[in-house]
Motif scaffolding. Sequence first.
Motif, PDB file in Angstrom:
ATOM      1  N   TYR B  95       0.868  -1.180   0.000  1.00 44.89           N
ATOM      2  CA  TYR B  95       0.000   0.000   0.000  1.00 44.89           C
ATOM      3  C   TYR B  95       0.898   1.221   0.000  1.00 44.89           C
ATOM      4  N   VAL B  96       0.318   2.378  -0.268  1.00 46.05           N
ATOM      5  CA  VAL B  96       1.103   3.608  -0.399  1.00 46.05           C
ATOM      6  C   VAL B  96       0.891   4.471   0.843  1.00 46.05           C
ATOM      7  N   GLU B  97       2.000   4.955   1.420  1.00 44.37           N
ATOM      8  CA  GLU B  97       1.902   5.820   2.594  1.00 44.37           C
ATOM      9  C   GLU B  97       2.268   7.242   2.203  1.00 44.37           C
ATOM     10  N   LYS B  98       1.246   8.062   1.975  1.00 46.84           N
ATOM     11  CA  LYS B  98       1.529   9.483   1.745  1.00 46.84           C
ATOM     12  C   LYS B  98       2.059  10.091   3.028  1.00 46.84           C
ATOM     13  N   LYS B  99       1.530   9.602   4.136  1.00 46.65           N
ATOM     14  CA  LYS B  99       2.100   9.857   5.459  1.00 46.65           C
ATOM     15  C   LYS B  99       2.205   8.485   6.124  1.00 46.65           C
ATOM     16  N   GLY B 324     -19.771  11.702  -0.156  1.00 47.79           N
ATOM     17  CA  GLY B 324     -18.412  12.249  -0.150  1.00 47.79           C
ATOM     18  C   GLY B 324     -17.617  11.846   1.078  1.00 47.79           C
ATOM     19  N   GLU B 325     -18.129  10.911   1.882  1.00 47.20           N
ATOM     20  CA  GLU B 325     -17.431  10.516   3.114  1.00 47.20           C
ATOM     21  C   GLU B 325     -16.766   9.148   3.014  1.00 47.20           C
ATOM     22  N   LEU B 326     -17.029   8.401   1.939  1.00 49.32           N
ATOM     23  CA  LEU B 326     -16.430   7.071   1.832  1.00 49.32           C
ATOM     24  C   LEU B 326     -14.900   7.197   1.780  1.00 49.32           C
ATOM     25  N   GLY B 327     -14.225   6.502   2.649  1.00 48.07           N
ATOM     26  CA  GLY B 327     -12.759   6.561   2.700  1.00 48.07           C
ATOM     27  C   GLY B 327     -12.234   7.612   3.660  1.00 48.07           C
ATOM     28  N   HIS B 328     -13.117   8.462   4.165  1.00 53.52           N
ATOM     29  CA  HIS B 328     -12.677   9.549   5.044  1.00 53.52           C
ATOM     30  C   HIS B 328     -12.848   9.184   6.524  1.00 53.52           C
ATOM     31  N   ASN B 329     -12.323  10.067   7.364  1.00 54.02           N
ATOM     32  CA  ASN B 329     -12.471   9.920   8.818  1.00 54.02           C
ATOM     33  C   ASN B 329     -11.773   8.671   9.360  1.00 54.02           C
ATOM     34  N   VAL B 330     -10.593   8.369   8.819  1.00 57.70           N
ATOM     35  CA  VAL B 330      -9.802   7.247   9.329  1.00 57.70           C
ATOM     36  C   VAL B 330      -9.442   7.514  10.797  1.00 57.70           C
ATOM     37  N   MET B 331      -9.625   6.496  11.620  1.00 56.85           N
ATOM     38  CA  MET B 331      -9.253   6.624  13.039  1.00 56.85           C
ATOM     39  C   MET B 331      -8.486   5.394  13.496  1.00 56.85           C
ATOM     40  N   ASP B 332      -7.775   5.580  14.597  1.00 55.30           N
ATOM     41  CA  ASP B 332      -7.081   4.491  15.295  1.00 55.30           C
ATOM     42  C   ASP B 332      -7.008   4.967  16.741  1.00 55.30           C
ATOM     43  N   HIS B 333      -6.350   4.246  17.605  1.00 57.79           N
ATOM     44  CA  HIS B 333      -6.005   4.793  18.912  1.00 57.79           C
ATOM     45  C   HIS B 333      -4.523   5.151  18.899  1.00 57.79           C
ATOM     46  N   HIS B 334      -4.159   6.158  19.662  1.00 58.73           N
ATOM     47  CA  HIS B 334      -2.727   6.472  19.748  1.00 58.73           C
ATOM     48  C   HIS B 334      -2.192   5.967  21.084  1.00 58.73           C
ATOM     49  N   LEU B 446      -4.326   0.626  -1.863  1.00 54.91           N
ATOM     50  CA  LEU B 446      -4.823   1.781  -1.117  1.00 54.91           C
ATOM     51  C   LEU B 446      -3.696   2.768  -0.841  1.00 54.91           C
ATOM     52  N   GLU B 447      -4.060   4.048  -0.855  1.00 54.81           N
ATOM     53  CA  GLU B 447      -3.128   5.097  -0.439  1.00 54.81           C
ATOM     54  C   GLU B 447      -3.627   5.698   0.860  1.00 54.81           C
ATOM     55  N   PHE B 448      -2.715   5.880   1.797  1.00 53.59           N
ATOM     56  CA  PHE B 448      -3.081   6.381   3.124  1.00 53.59           C
ATOM     57  C   PHE B 448      -2.586   7.810   3.297  1.00 53.59           C
ATOM     58  N   ASP B 449      -3.489   8.665   3.720  1.00 55.86           N
ATOM     59  CA  ASP B 449      -3.142  10.058   3.997  1.00 55.86           C
ATOM     60  C   ASP B 449      -3.758  10.387   5.360  1.00 55.86           C
ATOM     61  N   LYS B 480       9.267   6.631  35.800  1.00 53.43           N
ATOM     62  CA  LYS B 480       9.742   7.295  34.588  1.00 53.43           C
ATOM     63  C   LYS B 480       8.613   7.324  33.569  1.00 53.43           C
ATOM     64  N   GLY B 481       8.308   8.508  33.086  1.00 45.92           N
ATOM     65  CA  GLY B 481       7.322   8.634  32.015  1.00 45.92           C
ATOM     66  C   GLY B 481       8.005   8.458  30.672  1.00 45.92           C
ATOM     67  N   HIS B 482       7.266   8.012  29.689  1.00 49.25           N
ATOM     68  CA  HIS B 482       7.870   7.861  28.355  1.00 49.25           C
ATOM     69  C   HIS B 482       6.830   8.086  27.277  1.00 49.25           C
ATOM     70  N   ASP B 483       7.262   8.714  26.191  1.00 46.69           N
ATOM     71  CA  ASP B 483       6.452   8.797  24.978  1.00 46.69           C
ATOM     72  C   ASP B 483       7.346   8.341  23.842  1.00 46.69           C
ATOM     73  N   ASP B 484       7.108   7.111  23.381  1.00 45.90           N
ATOM     74  CA  ASP B 484       7.986   6.518  22.380  1.00 45.90           C
ATOM     75  C   ASP B 484       7.588   6.904  20.956  1.00 45.90           C
ATOM     76  N   GLY B 485       6.571   7.731  20.836  1.00 45.32           N
ATOM     77  CA  GLY B 485       6.127   8.131  19.504  1.00 45.32           C
ATOM     78  C   GLY B 485       5.229   7.072  18.888  1.00 45.32           C
ATOM     79  N   CYS B 486       4.327   7.499  18.035  1.00 47.52           N
ATOM     80  CA  CYS B 486       3.322   6.567  17.505  1.00 47.52           C
ATOM     81  C   CYS B 486       2.887   7.003  16.119  1.00 47.52           C
ATOM     82  N   GLU B 487       2.765   6.051  15.230  1.00 50.84           N
ATOM     83  CA  GLU B 487       2.184   6.316  13.910  1.00 50.84           C
ATOM     84  C   GLU B 487       0.728   5.857  13.926  1.00 50.84           C
ATOM     85  N   PRO B 488      -0.134   6.536  13.176  1.00 51.29           N
ATOM     86  CA  PRO B 488      -1.481   5.980  13.020  1.00 51.29           C
ATOM     87  C   PRO B 488      -1.380   4.545  12.477  1.00 51.29           C
ATOM     88  N   GLY B 489      -2.214   3.685  12.999  1.00 47.13           N
ATOM     89  CA  GLY B 489      -2.210   2.284  12.574  1.00 47.13           C
ATOM     90  C   GLY B 489      -1.645   1.360  13.634  1.00 47.13           C
TER      91      GLY B 489
END
Lengths: 213, 561
Positions: B95-99, B324-334, B446-449, B480-489
């Motif tokens: 798949y294509v990752e625009k981001k 006009g909403e098909l494919g929009h509003n992609v969500m995940d948990h961070h 699929l392309e992901f943005d 110790k607190g940590h934020d290791d960074g997260c990508e959607p998905g």
Amino acid sequence: MNRRELLKMVAAATGAAMIGGEFLLSGCKGNPDSAPVAFTQENIAFLDEVAETIIPQTDTAGAKAAGVGRFMTVMVNDCYSKDDQEIFHKGMNMLDDECKKMHNVEFMKATPEQRKQLLIAVDKETNAYVKKQADEENIQKEKEKRGQERNTNDFKSQTMPNHYFQQLKQLAIFGYFTSEKGRTEALRYVPVPGKYQGVIDYKQGEKAFVGLT
Amino acid sequence: MANNTYDAIVVGSGISGGWAAKELTEKGLKVLLLERGHHIEHVKDYVESNKPSWEYPHRGSRTQKMIEEYPVLKRDYPLNERNLSFWTVDKDNPYVEKKPFGWFRGYHTGGRSLMWGRQSYRLGDLDFEANAKDGIAIDWPIRYKEIAPWYDYAETFAGISGSKEGLPQLPDGQFLPPMEMNIVEQTVAARIKEHYNNKRTMIIGRVANLTQAIPGRPTPCQFRNICSNGCPFGGYFSTQSSTLPAANATGNLTLRTFSIVTEVVYDKNTKKAKGVKVLDARTNEALEFNSKIVFLCASTFNSTAILMRSATDIWPDGLGSSSGELGHNVMDHHLKLGASGYMDGFDDKYYYGFRPNGIYIPRFRNLPGDEKRNYIRGFGYQGSGSRQSWSRQVAELSIGADLKEALGQPGKWNMGIGGFGEMLPYHDNKITLSKDKKDKWNIPVLEFDVEFKENEINMRKDIVADAVEMLEAAGVRDVKGHDDGCEPGWGIHEMGTARMGRDPKTSVLNSNNQVWDCQNVFVTDGSFMTSASCVNPSLTYMAMTARAADFAVKELKKGNL
């Protein structure tokens, strides 16, 4: 198994991130197509003795009986980056040289007591090195963070390569405590607990439970 | 052609598809269940389920070869030696990752129901009313009371263990007995409760592992904690352990594997779907199957991709795209952030068994009447207390017999929690079909943005700070607190892209999961989610699928479909 546990399982053998097939590889990858340098039977015997010095036979099996030397070579060949492979191969010679320096005898001919003395010294030196490496990495991370914020590339500096004894000690501990002998003798192996009890009494000296994972 | 005709076609055999197949077959429909991947037979094909560490050449570690072959999977825990065969091979499924977007998939019978984390929580009206109250996106077309009986139904069949807590933000359910907390978890829970005057709570996780036998599943969880290799005892809910046997028992089910659905066949005269087109993944043979209704349960983005490829002669952007909403509003948990530290004073206590579950701290931010934060919505935490294993660093011990003996014993108590934050539905977080890139079956990829935005970034600061504060309040040392960074998905909780709503102009599905533009097509996987909540979503897919199947069969009987 939850995410955290899985990460723990495949990571850390000495607290530092497991070298090799991990997320945060240090150094560059080199050419993945070139075949790894082969290990000889002598190498495996040498690694067995190094591992046995780290995890010796006591009332339970030691690293050598658990086949840790051979396991180390599989891990280095398959899971280490080219850079780490090189450090590992050179490290075997360096350790032998250190032994000659300290005891005037090569490692394979040294007594168990001489080997132990040597590895305690090398371990101490390694700990200092690893600490420095961790500090450098933190500085690097900070630089990256700032670089990303400013959208510049000034964070692309090189971190310190891994130390060969860090590799040896990690692999010895990892190899032993994931081996059949290590798990069934040095730990309490319970593949099918059948129940969970949140609170049980524990007396100092009792072995840790370990399961299939 | 008669052989290719069924009452219903269900696309996908994961959590949602398994439920659709069970419900529809039990209501008497002849059902064709299509799975794009290979078959995995319950127990027999769980080749890793009894394998001790030493039988893996790398003892579970990832190899350099694996890292090269799995450029997506390598980004998080799924890439390991233990259950690799359950994860989709990245290079065959590009798949294509625009981001950056990490898409972790399972293409086989049972889908990700085999590898899922099994945490099972209900959404409540805090969630269903959230969009309307915040004035963002669109309102959910349902409220809690409409779905509550279906949660009851789903939990009873799936077997969810947990404790009743009476929390308005996390409704109780039909639970099997809860698993126990260990001594440190009990202590931390009591201290948090006291410190925050009952406003924050730490409870045992609600999890789809059987703590006692239920009808059809005589063997409860054995506390081995290697669920994601497949369970030979059927101790946790999966398609294989639960819904597939139920569907098979009716005699009404046909399962066809290696069946990639290329499109829904739309009949513009009747304005209904006639069935689906299938490409055999092994032979490339093109087939067509007919049915009165179609349930798309192919996983969030794949169901939407099927719609995008369907009826394009009428709607260029595909079936269900008129809003006009098909494919929009992609969500995940961070996620991938939190805090941990050590707990002193319980060296004479331990635990027995490997609990496939942790603790849960339900959402406590932005509850009604609370002080508002610089973000909307909230987060929960999952975590656990445990004694350190042999893999710990024993700084004071160098090498030799002392080191060996020390590592053979349990170490210090550690307590750690990690946040799961809600992600808002943003119209411009979207997937589209690539115009030029195709996969090996000649299907556009699929392309992901998709990206996290200000609300998620602001929330992450609170997630870490609150985690540190709570653990410190509970007497945990060296927190110790940590934020290791997260990508959607990375949450592997993909949601949205075919949201449900009250108005066909702003949503893809109606309140019964029917495609507004084609009412005999239902979408009941994560695609329908109108907002994400911060809780693990699978239980909601089960309940909503059962509800939609009930509706569909009633409508069929009335002659409305």
